[in-house]
Write a protein that holds these residues in place. Structure first.
Motif, PDB file in Angstrom:
ATOM      1  N   LEU A 157     -17.742 -54.426  12.560  1.00 28.42           N
ATOM      2  CA  LEU A 157     -16.410 -55.184  12.849  1.00 28.42           C
ATOM      3  C   LEU A 157     -16.596 -56.646  12.265  1.00 28.42           C
ATOM      4  O   LEU A 157     -15.454 -57.231  11.518  1.00 28.42           O
ATOM      5  N   ILE A 158     -17.784 -57.074  12.403  1.00 31.35           N
ATOM      6  CA  ILE A 158     -17.752 -58.501  11.991  1.00 31.35           C
ATOM      7  C   ILE A 158     -18.022 -58.535  10.301  1.00 31.35           C
ATOM      8  O   ILE A 158     -17.331 -59.401   9.758  1.00 31.35           O
ATOM      9  N   VAL A 159     -18.926 -57.575   9.957  1.00 27.29           N
ATOM     10  CA  VAL A 159     -18.761 -57.832   8.479  1.00 27.29           C
ATOM     11  C   VAL A 159     -17.820 -57.410   7.603  1.00 27.29           C
ATOM     12  O   VAL A 159     -17.704 -57.586   6.597  1.00 27.29           O
ATOM     13  N   THR A 160     -16.640 -56.735   8.270  1.00 26.84           N
ATOM     14  CA  THR A 160     -15.494 -56.198   7.586  1.00 26.84           C
ATOM     15  C   THR A 160     -14.412 -57.207   7.811  1.00 26.84           C
ATOM     16  O   THR A 160     -13.480 -57.539   7.081  1.00 26.84           O
ATOM     17  N   GLN A 161     -14.579 -57.802   8.965  1.00 25.49           N
ATOM     18  CA  GLN A 161     -13.302 -58.640   9.588  1.00 25.49           C
ATOM     19  C   GLN A 161     -13.582 -60.247   9.753  1.00 25.49           C
ATOM     20  O   GLN A 161     -12.806 -61.080  10.150  1.00 25.49           O
ATOM     21  N   ASN A 164     -10.399 -52.710   4.754  1.00 27.05           N
ATOM     22  CA  ASN A 164     -10.809 -53.626   6.049  1.00 27.05           C
ATOM     23  C   ASN A 164      -9.579 -54.065   6.479  1.00 27.05           C
ATOM     24  O   ASN A 164      -9.717 -54.100   7.660  1.00 27.05           O
ATOM     25  N   ILE A 165      -8.555 -54.276   5.661  1.00 24.50           N
ATOM     26  CA  ILE A 165      -7.263 -54.840   6.519  1.00 24.50           C
ATOM     27  C   ILE A 165      -6.597 -53.619   7.411  1.00 24.50           C
ATOM     28  O   ILE A 165      -6.247 -53.497   8.356  1.00 24.50           O
ATOM     29  N   ARG A 166      -6.669 -52.406   6.674  1.00 28.55           N
ATOM     30  CA  ARG A 166      -6.026 -51.150   7.309  1.00 28.55           C
ATOM     31  C   ARG A 166      -6.889 -50.933   8.515  1.00 28.55           C
ATOM     32  O   ARG A 166      -6.346 -50.452   9.519  1.00 28.55           O
ATOM     33  N   ASP A 167      -8.272 -51.031   8.715  1.00 28.02           N
ATOM     34  CA  ASP A 167      -8.938 -50.775   9.784  1.00 28.02           C
ATOM     35  C   ASP A 167      -8.432 -51.385  10.942  1.00 28.02           C
ATOM     36  O   ASP A 167      -8.542 -50.603  12.118  1.00 28.02           O
ATOM     37  N   VAL A 168      -7.991 -52.453  10.908  1.00 29.91           N
ATOM     38  CA  VAL A 168      -7.611 -53.230  12.149  1.00 29.91           C
ATOM     39  C   VAL A 168      -6.148 -53.465  12.356  1.00 29.91           C
ATOM     40  O   VAL A 168      -5.682 -53.925  13.507  1.00 29.91           O
ATOM     41  N   LEU A 169      -5.242 -53.004  11.309  1.00 28.30           N
ATOM     42  CA  LEU A 169      -4.043 -53.178  11.536  1.00 28.30           C
ATOM     43  C   LEU A 169      -3.409 -52.073  12.792  1.00 28.30           C
ATOM     44  O   LEU A 169      -2.398 -52.556  13.050  1.00 28.30           O
ATOM     45  N   LEU A 205      -6.560 -63.034   6.580  1.00 20.93           N
ATOM     46  CA  LEU A 205      -8.147 -63.269   6.750  1.00 20.93           C
ATOM     47  C   LEU A 205      -8.320 -62.111   5.459  1.00 20.93           C
ATOM     48  O   LEU A 205      -9.381 -62.609   4.884  1.00 20.93           O
ATOM     49  N   GLY A 206      -7.866 -60.935   5.767  1.00 23.74           N
ATOM     50  CA  GLY A 206      -8.260 -60.143   4.646  1.00 23.74           C
ATOM     51  C   GLY A 206      -7.700 -60.463   3.020  1.00 23.74           C
ATOM     52  O   GLY A 206      -8.794 -60.300   2.336  1.00 23.74           O
ATOM     53  N   LEU A 207      -6.888 -61.133   3.031  1.00 25.31           N
ATOM     54  CA  LEU A 207      -6.345 -61.509   1.756  1.00 25.31           C
ATOM     55  C   LEU A 207      -7.249 -62.921   1.383  1.00 25.31           C
ATOM     56  O   LEU A 207      -7.806 -62.784   0.055  1.00 25.31           O
ATOM     57  N   ILE A 208      -7.706 -63.558   2.233  1.00 26.35           N
ATOM     58  CA  ILE A 208      -8.621 -64.803   1.851  1.00 26.35           C
ATOM     59  C   ILE A 208      -9.966 -64.041   1.419  1.00 26.35           C
ATOM     60  O   ILE A 208     -10.670 -64.668   0.473  1.00 26.35           O
ATOM     61  N   VAL A 209     -10.590 -63.275   2.322  1.00 26.53           N
ATOM     62  CA  VAL A 209     -11.751 -62.515   1.998  1.00 26.53           C
ATOM     63  C   VAL A 209     -11.643 -62.017   0.608  1.00 26.53           C
ATOM     64  O   VAL A 209     -12.699 -61.990  -0.471  1.00 26.53           O
ATOM     65  N   SER A 210     -10.506 -61.209   0.357  1.00 27.16           N
ATOM     66  CA  SER A 210     -10.195 -60.417  -0.983  1.00 27.16           C
ATOM     67  C   SER A 210     -10.217 -61.624  -2.285  1.00 27.16           C
ATOM     68  O   SER A 210     -10.658 -61.296  -3.223  1.00 27.16           O
TER      69      SER A 210
END
Length: 368
Positions: A286-290, A52-57, A37-42
């Motif tokens: 959480l919603i706007v970043t993930q 954003n990816i680091r926040d949830v990993l 998801l992070g790469l697609i958004v990026s």
């Protein structure tokens, strides 16, 4: 600090790769989902959304580390807890020495984009909220708000909640002297950090203790929707000021931010300035970043992966209590803060949760 976090994630992930097992499968799915998801958004944003990816990993990484911990986690937390209490006592007894050791003001100015003017109290080098103006929550305590090794009071408050979760999850295997030590020292940390959220959450988790023992673990999926609905009803009935920095104000702000979410926000395409306006609300942050999908994945995996269908009654109760307590803590935390995504809170929480829901060999046989 960034380099230290990267090293922690690198070596943790390396350990996970070298010791993969069947219990890791759902959490690996969650990890790859976050990265994907992070790469697609990026890709659509034309910039790498690394934070954003680091926040949830931290969720799957530290949870899988907990799944691997073969000893009683209470003993590990006992050692960590002692260190935290020692530095909290030092901060109370000699704040100047504590400041000399950690130099909190310089740390936040140099690593967290704070400015010198943000630290309104020029006589203190502690964190901004450590000497906040106005009445303390525990007004009979005549000291600054204590942070210990977490450097800010909010994170120490979150740690207090995590110790409460530890106690109700592993209560049967904790000796009487250890119970007394944990309860007394954790109460000291709670009063010292002047934690409003920590106090309310700890009391609710303790009140949940007898109920959680009887409810299936997966029924915890209803906590976040329930908390959000209650927050919306309370805001509608009592009209708290969203500009006030108290529990009611934070909830009102979250409800206002949630109402203002648009399509770009829920698909992860919000502008960075708009993202920063959601920092006081973990739910909308959480919603706007993930993306909305990523937020749902976090919640569903947290509450539905762990199964209490195990042959051992003691472990069944532990899984139920841990899942319900963690779900309640997350639901309440998301209403008022995004501190849940700080590694200082996340590492303890998800490691503990992984250790609590860890499957045993007999579980596989029971489902065979």
């Amino acid at each position: 600090m960034i380099a230290a976090e990267l090293m922690i994630f690198f070596f943790s992930t390396l350990l996970l790769v070298l010791t993969l097992g069947p219990p890791d499968r759902p959490w690996l799915v969650l990890m790859f989902s976050f990265v994907g998801l992070g790469l697609i958004v990026s890709l659509f944003r034309d910039e790498l959304a690394a934070k954003n990816i680091r926040d949830v990993l931290s969720i799957p990484v530290f949870l899988m580390l907990g799944l691997r911990y073969s000893r009683n986690p209470v003993s590990l937390f006992l050692k960590l807890h002692l260190i935290i209490v020692i530095f909290a006592v030092l901060e109370v007894a000699n704040p100047d020495l504590f400041s000399d050791i950690f130099d909190v003001r310089s740390y936040y100015i140099n690593s967290r984009n704070f400015a010198s003017d943000d630290f309104w109290n020029s006589d203190s080098s502690l964190f901004i909220s450590a000497t906040r103006p106005g009445e303390r929550f525990f007004s009979f305590i005549d000291i600054h708000r204590v942070s210990s090794i977490f450097l800010e009071p909010v994170s120490l408050g979150n740690y207090v909640c995590i110790i409460v979760i530890l106690l109700i999850s592993f209560w049967p295997v904790i000796s009487l002297p250890m119970r007394a030590w944990f309860i007394g020292s954790t109460a000291f940390l709670l009063f010292a950090c002047d934690g409003r959220f920590a106090t309310v959450t700890s009391l609710l988790v303790l009140a949940l203790f007898p109920i959680a023992s009887k409810l299936p673990s997966r029924s915890a999926v209803f906590y976040l929707p329930g908390v959000v609905i209650l927050g919306a009803i309370s805001t509608h009935l009592f009209h708290p000021d969203p500009l006030q920095d108290d529990f009611g104000g934070r909830v009102a702000k979250t409800m206002a931010l949630a109402r203002n979410l648009n399509f770009s926000d829920v698909i992860g395409m919000a502008e960075w300035g708009r993202i920063s306006r959601n920092l006081d609300s973990g739910l909308t942050y959480l919603i706007v970043t993930q993306t909305l999908l990523g937020a749902c994945l976090v919640w569903f995996f947290t509450t539905l992966v762990a199964s209490d269908r195990v042959p051992d009654l003691e472990r069944q109760l532990r899984i139920r209590r841990a899942t319900h307590a963690v779900a309640l803590f997350i639901g309440l935390n998301l209403l008022v803060s995004y501190s849940l995504f700080s590694i200082k809170s996340a590492a303890f929480l998800w490691f503990l949760y992984g250790a609590a829901i860890k499957p045993e060999a007999e579980d596989e046989l029971a489902h065979a």
